[in-house]
Structures are given as C-alpha cells and as structure tokens.
Design a protein around this motif. Structure first.
Motif, mmCIF file in Angstrom:
data_model
loop_
_atom_site.group_PDB
_atom_site.id
_atom_site.type_symbol
_atom_site.label_atom_id
_atom_site.label_comp_id
_atom_site.label_asym_id
_atom_site.label_seq_id
_atom_site.Cartn_x
_atom_site.Cartn_y
_atom_site.Cartn_z
ATOM 1 N N GLY A 29 0.805 -1.218 0.000
ATOM 2 C CA GLY A 29 0.000 0.000 0.000
ATOM 3 C C GLY A 29 0.840 1.269 0.000
ATOM 4 N N THR A 30 0.263 2.357 -0.455
ATOM 5 C CA THR A 30 0.991 3.627 -0.571
ATOM 6 C C THR A 30 1.385 4.205 0.781
ATOM 7 O OG1 THR A 30 -1.090 4.849 -0.693
ATOM 8 C CG2 THR A 30 -0.046 4.252 -2.784
ATOM 9 N N GLU A 31 0.651 3.868 1.838
ATOM 10 C CA GLU A 31 0.950 4.382 3.180
ATOM 11 C C GLU A 31 1.409 3.255 4.099
ATOM 12 O OE1 GLU A 31 0.987 7.648 3.958
ATOM 13 O OE2 GLU A 31 0.559 7.949 1.832
ATOM 14 N N VAL A 32 2.201 2.340 3.586
ATOM 15 C CA VAL A 32 2.654 1.181 4.354
ATOM 16 C C VAL A 32 3.421 1.622 5.607
ATOM 17 C CG1 VAL A 32 4.796 0.886 3.037
ATOM 18 C CG2 VAL A 32 3.774 -1.092 4.199
ATOM 19 N N ALA A 33 3.208 0.888 6.690
ATOM 20 C CA ALA A 33 3.932 1.125 7.943
ATOM 21 C C ALA A 33 4.886 -0.041 8.178
ATOM 22 C CB ALA A 33 2.965 1.242 9.113
ATOM 23 N N TYR A 34 6.062 0.276 8.713
ATOM 24 C CA TYR A 34 7.076 -0.736 8.987
ATOM 25 C C TYR A 34 7.496 -0.598 10.441
ATOM 26 C CZ TYR A 34 11.239 -3.628 8.429
ATOM 27 O OH TYR A 34 12.182 -4.613 8.555
ATOM 28 N N ASN A 35 7.295 -1.650 11.219
ATOM 29 C CA ASN A 35 7.605 -1.660 12.654
ATOM 30 C C ASN A 35 7.045 -0.436 13.370
ATOM 31 O OD1 ASN A 35 8.779 -4.167 12.580
ATOM 32 N ND2 ASN A 35 10.876 -3.423 12.548
ATOM 33 N N THR A 71 -4.233 -11.244 7.809
ATOM 34 C CA THR A 71 -2.934 -11.223 8.474
ATOM 35 C C THR A 71 -2.122 -12.435 8.039
ATOM 36 O OG1 THR A 71 -4.035 -10.223 10.387
ATOM 37 C CG2 THR A 71 -1.795 -11.027 10.717
ATOM 38 N N LEU A 72 -0.823 -12.201 7.854
ATOM 39 C CA LEU A 72 0.057 -13.268 7.415
ATOM 40 C C LEU A 72 1.322 -13.239 8.255
ATOM 41 C CD1 LEU A 72 0.644 -14.323 3.820
ATOM 42 C CD2 LEU A 72 2.635 -13.815 5.207
ATOM 43 N N ALA A 73 1.775 -14.408 8.689
ATOM 44 C CA ALA A 73 3.027 -14.542 9.427
ATOM 45 C C ALA A 73 3.956 -15.419 8.604
ATOM 46 C CB ALA A 73 2.786 -15.168 10.791
ATOM 47 N N SER A 74 5.208 -14.980 8.503
ATOM 48 C CA SER A 74 6.166 -15.709 7.688
ATOM 49 C C SER A 74 7.510 -15.785 8.401
ATOM 50 C CB SER A 74 6.336 -14.993 6.341
ATOM 51 O OG SER A 74 7.284 -15.629 5.539
ATOM 52 N N ARG A 75 8.147 -16.929 8.277
ATOM 53 C CA ARG A 75 9.535 -17.082 8.730
ATOM 54 C C ARG A 75 10.365 -17.174 7.458
ATOM 55 N NH1 ARG A 75 12.459 -18.284 13.277
ATOM 56 N NH2 ARG A 75 14.331 -19.586 13.019
ATOM 57 N N LEU A 76 11.240 -16.200 7.288
ATOM 58 C CA LEU A 76 12.088 -16.135 6.108
ATOM 59 C C LEU A 76 13.494 -16.585 6.471
ATOM 60 C CD1 LEU A 76 10.901 -12.624 4.888
ATOM 61 C CD2 LEU A 76 10.240 -14.843 3.935
ATOM 62 N N GLU A 77 14.097 -17.403 5.614
ATOM 63 C CA GLU A 77 15.464 -17.870 5.827
ATOM 64 C C GLU A 77 16.396 -17.126 4.876
ATOM 65 O OE1 GLU A 77 15.581 -22.088 5.201
ATOM 66 O OE2 GLU A 77 14.389 -22.501 6.991
ATOM 67 N N PHE A 78 17.571 -16.769 5.393
ATOM 68 C CA PHE A 78 18.572 -16.081 4.587
ATOM 69 C C PHE A 78 19.916 -16.787 4.728
ATOM 70 C CE2 PHE A 78 15.391 -12.935 5.698
ATOM 71 C CZ PHE A 78 15.105 -12.372 4.461
ATOM 72 N N ASP A 79 20.629 -16.871 3.632
ATOM 73 C CA ASP A 79 21.990 -17.399 3.568
ATOM 74 C C ASP A 79 22.706 -16.430 2.623
ATOM 75 O OD1 ASP A 79 24.348 -18.783 3.306
ATOM 76 O OD2 ASP A 79 23.428 -20.658 2.630
ATOM 77 N N ILE A 80 23.322 -15.387 3.196
ATOM 78 C CA ILE A 80 23.763 -14.240 2.406
ATOM 79 C C ILE A 80 25.188 -13.809 2.753
ATOM 80 C CG2 ILE A 80 21.414 -13.366 2.056
ATOM 81 C CD1 ILE A 80 21.985 -11.374 4.371
ATOM 82 N N SER A 81 25.726 -12.935 1.915
ATOM 83 C CA SER A 81 27.070 -12.378 2.111
ATOM 84 C C SER A 81 27.026 -10.860 1.943
ATOM 85 C CB SER A 81 28.045 -12.977 1.086
ATOM 86 O OG SER A 81 28.038 -14.376 1.134
ATOM 87 N N PRO A 82 26.579 -10.120 2.966
ATOM 88 C CA PRO A 82 26.541 -8.658 2.853
ATOM 89 C C PRO A 82 27.928 -8.088 2.559
ATOM 90 C CG PRO A 82 25.303 -9.391 4.765
ATOM 91 C CD PRO A 82 26.067 -10.583 4.255
ATOM 92 N N GLU A 100 14.298 -14.378 9.720
ATOM 93 C CA GLU A 100 13.494 -13.196 10.039
ATOM 94 C C GLU A 100 12.072 -13.681 10.267
ATOM 95 O OE1 GLU A 100 12.061 -8.970 8.013
ATOM 96 O OE2 GLU A 100 13.022 -10.487 6.772
ATOM 97 N N ASN A 101 11.471 -13.235 11.364
ATOM 98 C CA ASN A 101 10.064 -13.503 11.617
ATOM 99 C C ASN A 101 9.323 -12.210 11.313
ATOM 100 O OD1 ASN A 101 10.405 -16.202 12.600
ATOM 101 N ND2 ASN A 101 11.289 -15.293 14.431
ATOM 102 N N VAL A 102 8.373 -12.293 10.392
ATOM 103 C CA VAL A 102 7.709 -11.075 9.942
ATOM 104 C C VAL A 102 6.203 -11.298 9.841
ATOM 105 C CG1 VAL A 102 8.191 -11.606 7.516
ATOM 106 C CG2 VAL A 102 7.806 -9.246 8.179
ATOM 107 N N PHE A 103 5.474 -10.291 10.270
ATOM 108 C CA PHE A 103 4.012 -10.307 10.225
ATOM 109 C C PHE A 103 3.550 -9.197 9.294
ATOM 110 C CE2 PHE A 103 5.249 -12.182 14.174
ATOM 111 C CZ PHE A 103 4.358 -13.216 14.362
#
Length: 128
Positions: A29-35, A71-82, A100-103
């Motif tokens: 959405g155009t007015e998305v809120a984050y944390n 509402t959606l809850a997701s557990r995201l896995e990352f294997d990265i090299s910043p 990352e646990n994200v709702f």
C-alpha cells in the motif's frame, strides 16, 4: 476469482527476488507502515533496493507461512554475504545464515503494515 492471501504473498516475495520494483505497488500500500512507523511505498521500495545493493546474493526464502483473511506470518530464511556492515555488524562479505520472523497486515489485497524481527544474535555468533 479471489486470490488466496498465501498466493498473493508468494507473488510479493517473487517480486522482491526478481527486483521488479515497478510492480511493488501491486502488493504494498501507498501508506505502508514498517515496525510501527508509516514509511510509505517510496521509502519502502528504496529500503528494499538498498538491501539488494548491499547484499548482492540476497534471496527471500519462505520457510513457514501462516495466514488468516487479513494477516500473514512468515519465517524467512537467509543465507547471504553482505558486502559491508549489516545491522551494525562487520560482516564484510562473510556468509551468514539467519531467519526473520515477519508479520503482515493486508487491506484491499495490499500490505499496509509490516512487523519484522531479525535474529541478530545468530549473525553475531557466526562472526565471533
């Protein structure tokens, strides 16, 4: 035909992984809120673009997904090299694995609120 929220979310994840920034507004959405802070779509897009610049091998992998109507809850896995610092930690190209646990809250088929918690302790343990 109504698309299931889980399918809509997977399309959003695919949009991120393919870096299809022009399509992000289909899912956010155009007015998305984050944390708890309203950031808006443009800033949300810029933050995701910055993540891909700073983490060349970034890929969002959904490992757990639970949802109801809005509402959606997701557990995201990352294997990265910043490439440099990540979350204030001197990762500098070292490969790290974490989750990352994200709702997400949806309205009108778009993400309007995101709450995210990264497992920073898992990253710190890999750097010591």
């Amino acid at each position: 035909m109504t698309i299931a929220l889980a399918d809509l979310y997977q399309e959003y994840i695919d949009c991120l992984n393919t870096q299809d920034w022009d399509s992000l507004g289909k899912y956010v959405g155009t007015e998305v809120a984050y944390n708890g802070e309203t950031v808006g779509l443009a800033a949300y897009r810029q933050a995701r673009m910055r993540e891909f610049r700073e983490i060349p091998d970034l890929h969002f992998k959904v490992s757990i997904l639970v949802c109801d109507q809005n509402t959606l809850a997701s557990r995201l896995e990352f294997d990265i090299s910043p490439s440099g610092e990540f979350l204030g930690l001197p990762v500098n190209g070292k490969r790290v694995k974490f989750c990352e646990n994200v709702f997400y809250e949806y309205e009108g088929g778009k993400i309007v609120r995101v709450w995210s918690v990264l497992d920073k302790a898992a990253i710190e343990a890999q750097l010591s």
